[in-house]
Each structure stands twice: as structure tokens, then as C-alpha cells.
Design an enzyme around this catalytic site. Structure first.
Site, mmCIF file in Angstrom:
data_model
loop_
_atom_site.group_PDB
_atom_site.id
_atom_site.type_symbol
_atom_site.label_atom_id
_atom_site.label_comp_id
_atom_site.label_asym_id
_atom_site.label_seq_id
_atom_site.Cartn_x
_atom_site.Cartn_y
_atom_site.Cartn_z
ATOM 1 N N GLY A 14 0.884 -1.298 0.239
ATOM 2 C CA GLY A 14 -0.036 0.011 -0.161
ATOM 3 C C GLY A 14 0.651 1.436 0.069
ATOM 4 N N SER A 38 -5.324 -2.631 5.397
ATOM 5 C CA SER A 38 -6.802 -2.401 5.325
ATOM 6 C C SER A 38 -6.950 -1.573 4.054
ATOM 7 C CB SER A 38 -7.042 -1.518 6.507
ATOM 8 O OG SER A 38 -8.447 -1.159 6.442
ATOM 9 N N ALA A 59 -1.729 0.780 12.685
ATOM 10 C CA ALA A 59 -2.177 1.878 12.199
ATOM 11 C C ALA A 59 -3.617 2.205 12.275
ATOM 12 C CB ALA A 59 -1.847 1.744 10.575
ATOM 13 N N TYR A 75 -15.118 0.897 8.012
ATOM 14 C CA TYR A 75 -13.845 1.401 8.389
ATOM 15 C C TYR A 75 -13.609 1.835 9.872
ATOM 16 C CZ TYR A 75 -9.386 3.861 7.351
ATOM 17 O OH TYR A 75 -8.128 4.173 7.404
ATOM 18 N N TYR A 119 -4.405 -6.573 24.157
ATOM 19 C CA TYR A 119 -3.127 -7.417 24.164
ATOM 20 C C TYR A 119 -2.127 -6.907 24.711
ATOM 21 C CZ TYR A 119 -4.535 -11.266 20.940
ATOM 22 O OH TYR A 119 -5.327 -12.460 20.381
ATOM 23 N N ARG A 168 -9.409 9.778 -3.312
ATOM 24 C CA ARG A 168 -9.334 10.464 -2.289
ATOM 25 C C ARG A 168 -9.121 12.020 -2.913
ATOM 26 N NH1 ARG A 168 -5.751 6.798 -0.120
ATOM 27 N NH2 ARG A 168 -6.450 6.378 2.136
HETATM 28 N N1 UDP Z 1 -13.431 15.340 -1.648
HETATM 29 C C1 UDP Z 1 -13.634 16.261 -2.734
HETATM 30 N N2 UDP Z 1 -13.498 16.000 -3.796
HETATM 31 C C2 UDP Z 1 -12.995 14.866 -4.435
HETATM 32 C C3 UDP Z 1 -12.597 13.739 -3.311
HETATM 33 C C4 UDP Z 1 -12.834 13.976 -2.169
HETATM 34 O O1 UDP Z 1 -14.252 17.490 -2.394
HETATM 35 O O2 UDP Z 1 -12.813 14.423 -5.576
HETATM 36 C C5 UDP Z 1 -13.680 15.695 -0.265
HETATM 37 C C6 UDP Z 1 -14.593 14.578 0.439
HETATM 38 O O3 UDP Z 1 -15.871 14.762 0.457
HETATM 39 C C7 UDP Z 1 -13.780 14.944 1.838
HETATM 40 C C8 UDP Z 1 -12.329 15.568 1.711
HETATM 41 O O4 UDP Z 1 -12.389 15.826 0.344
HETATM 42 O O5 UDP Z 1 -14.670 16.144 2.373
HETATM 43 C C9 UDP Z 1 -11.503 14.326 1.956
HETATM 44 O O6 UDP Z 1 -11.848 13.364 1.164
HETATM 45 P P1 UDP Z 1 -10.857 11.998 1.144
HETATM 46 O O7 UDP Z 1 -11.531 11.071 0.483
HETATM 47 O O8 UDP Z 1 -9.530 12.508 0.673
HETATM 48 O O9 UDP Z 1 -10.308 11.388 2.720
HETATM 49 P P2 UDP Z 1 -11.624 11.570 4.008
HETATM 50 O O10 UDP Z 1 -10.716 12.436 4.954
HETATM 51 O O11 UDP Z 1 -12.776 11.921 3.874
HETATM 52 O O12 UDP Z 1 -11.293 10.175 4.559
#
Ligand code: UDP
Length: 312
Positions: free
Chosen positions: A12, A76, A115, A146, A160, A187
Site C-alpha cells: 500500500g 486495510s 495503524a 472502516y 493484548y 481521495r
Molecule cells: N473530496 C472532494 N472531492 C473529491 C474527493 C474528495 O471534495 O474528488 C472531499 C471529501 O468529500 C472529503 C475530503 O475531500 O470532505 C477528503 O476526502 P478523502 O476521500 O480524501 O478522505 P477522508 O478525509 O474523507 O477520509
């Protein structure tokens, strides 16, 4: 002294950078991954490294690759898109997978670092988030596979530690970015970087006023390695407290890439946290750690990787 170290989730984004850091110190590393979201390309540069070996293995099934001195449990699915697609797998790896690796740590008297995540805080009422905050998590919402798996893992790690005296550590990881961040995992940094480089519109979910605090990968790994050698068993936040709205983040990406993409607004996913920022007082005090790389610099360092990712 050089150690034999097991890293789960080695293929990952974070796992592969962790393997690099441990190998650079002279350790021997056994990397394990079932490749459900990991990518062997992240380990391709280690093909001729004699101190590294890779085993394709699902940690939800009991396994034993021989005596180890330390275990880093990083397996994960981790992006909202991936864990929504792999909901049951995410619950299993964060329960059976964690227990299996804790059993190995107990058997070999190995140190153990899990993590964990800022998602343990859910959509927080306490800001910035301190480790003593219990969080506000929806236990049945789309993110629950998650969040609750990670919260169960924290409970298992503490058990543990308490009942079996395993030398455990818990890192709560905040949003992290850098080279090897999966290009298509949905992301925000990967989406917006790739959209900008392709000249496509940047997708902002909601009105873009929600915040995140982005840590460059080398800073995060440095903090995790320090924590693994500390005597702290309670959770420690590792992240960059520099907080950005998603709209500000999009503007940084436009500036760095020189793109002229327009910004388009899409619906906000359910239970998307409205704000997130680590309080890193504990990491500063206990580990003498703090992040060094600012968002602008980290995005610049990541540019070549994302350019290469869209070229394939
Ligand atoms: N987000 C966005 N546009 C994208 C992808 C994510 O505006 O194309 C927003 C998402 O709704 C969140 C933030 O960016 O508020 C971070 O999202 P990410 O999926 O990176 O991780 P999270 O912190 O939510 O686990």
C-alpha cells in the site's frame, strides 16, 4: 541493532514507504499484502533488495512467517471509495486480521504498532482532535465498516497490551499524501491532482468548506518510526495540524499544476466529517516530532508521480 520486521499492507501507499524507511536503517523486512487495494508496483524498486521479501497473504487467515522482532500492522482498505466497495473485507481485516497479527506478536515477543486513524474521532465536536476525545462515529453509516473496524482494532491492541503484556503502539493517522497515493482511489488529493493535470474540472463535494489537514508521507513515516521505539502504548496522533478547506486545497493544486480547470460542485457523501485537524502536542512532547513539509512543497514533490500516473 538490525531487526526482522513484518509489515502488513506492505504494497500500500504507507506500507511501502514504511518498508523503505525500515530497510534504509539496515533491517530485514517481510512485507505481506493480499493486494486487494495494494499495488506491487509500489515495491518494484525493491526487487533486488536481498533484505526484503514479499508474501502475498490475506492476514484474515492465521499465518506464520517465522520469528520477527517487530510487526507494523498496516493492512486495510483505506480510502472511502475502497472501503465502501470492500465493506466486509474491511471489517474482517480490522478484526480477524488484527487479532492474527497480535497473536504473532505475542508468540514471538515482538513489538507491535497498529495503524489507526483520525476516523476514530468521526465527525468531531472537539477541535482540534486530542487523543483523549472518544469521538462521534455513526456505527451504522457508510463509513462505519472502516471506522468501527479501526476502533475494534484499537480495543484489541489495548487488550493484548493489558492482558498479554505485548509491547504495543497505536498511531492515529490523519490525511496523508505523496507519491504512491493510489491514483484512482477517489481521495481528494489524488482526484484533484489528476483532474488538474488532465485539464478536467475539479470535483468538490459539498460546498468545499469542510476541512482536512494534510501530512506529507515522509513526515508521517518519521513520526511512526519514532513512536514504534517509544514506550507509549496509548494512541498518538500523527498528522500535520495545518488545516485547509477543500476549496483552498483545490486552489493550491491549480496553482502548482498551472491548470485552468473549472471547479464543479458535487453532492457531499453521507457522514463526511465537517472538519479535521490533529492536536499533536503528545507527539511533540513524547517523540520530539513535528511535520516539516508544507502543503505547497509536498504537492510539488508529488507532481512527478501524478504526471507519471496519468501517462500509463
Ligand atoms: N473530496 C472532494 N472531492 C473529491 C474527493 C474528495 O471534495 O474528488 C472531499 C471529501 O468529500 C472529503 C475530503 O475531500 O470532505 C477528503 O476526502 P478523502 O476521500 O480524501 O478522505 P477522508 O478525509 O474523507 O477520509
Amino acid at each position: 541493532m538490525s531487526q526482522r520486521i513484518l509489515v502488513t499492507g506492505a504494497a500500500g501507499f504507507l506500507g511501502s514507504h514504511l518498508c523503505d524507511a525500515l530497510l534504509a536503517e539496515g533491517n530485514t523486512v517481510v512485507g505481506v499484502d493480499n493486494l486487494c487495494t495494494g499495488n506491487r508496483d509500489n515495491l518494484a524498486h525493491l526487487a533486488r533488495e536481498t533484505r526484503f521479501s514479499f508474501v502475498e497473504q490475506d492476514i484474515c487467515r492465521p499465518f506464520d512467517l517465522g520469528a520477527v522482532d517487530y510487526i507494523f500492522n498496516f493492512a486495510s482498505p483505506a480510502s472511502p471509495v475502497d472501503y465502501s466497495r470492500l465493506g466486509v473485507e474491511t471489517l474482517l481485516v480490522g478484526s480477524a486480521g488484527t487479532i492474527n497479527t497480535l497473536d504473532l506478536a505475542r508468540k514471538y515477543n515482538a513489538g507491535y504498532l497498529h495503524a489507526s486513524t483520525s476516523e476514530c474521532y468521526g465527525d468531531p465536536e472537539v477541535h482540534p482532535q486530542v487523543e483523549t476525545y472518544w469521538g462521534r462515529v455513526n456505527p451504522i453509516g457508510p463509513r462505519s465498516v472502516y471506522d468501527e473496524a479501526k476502533r475494534f482494532s484499537e480495543a484489541a491492541v489495548m487488550a493484548y497490551h493489558r492482558y498479554h503484556q505485548v509491547n504495543t503502539h497505536l498511531v492515529r493517522i490523519f490525511n496523508t499524501y505523496g507519491p504512491r497515493l493510489q491514483a484512482n482511489d477517489g481521495r481528494v488529493i489524488s482526484n484533484l491532482m489528476i483532474q488538474a493535470l488532465r485539464g478536467e474540472p475539479l470535483t468538490i463535494y459539498g460546498d468545499g468548506s469542510q476541512t482536512r489537514s494534510f501530512c506529507y508521507v515522509s513526515d508521517l513515516i518519521a513520526g511512526i518510526v519514532l513512536l514504534s521505539r517509544s514506550s507509549e502504548s496509548l494512541p498518538v496522533n500523527i498528522g500535520n495540524p495545518d488545516e485547509w478547506t477543500i476549496l483552498e486545497c483545490a486552489r493550491e493544486i491549480l496553482a502548482i499544476t498551472g491548470a485552468r480547470s473549472e471547479i464543479v460542485f458535487k453532492p457531499l457523501p453521507q457522514d463526511d466529517p465537517t472538519r479535521r485537524r490533529p492536536d499533536i502536542t503528545r507527539a511533540r512532547t513524547l517523540l520530539g516530532w513535528e511535520p516539516k513539509v508544507k502543503l505547497r512543497e509536498g504537492l510539488e514533490r508529488s507532481l512527478a508521480y501524478f504526471e507519471a500516473a496519468i501517462a500509463v
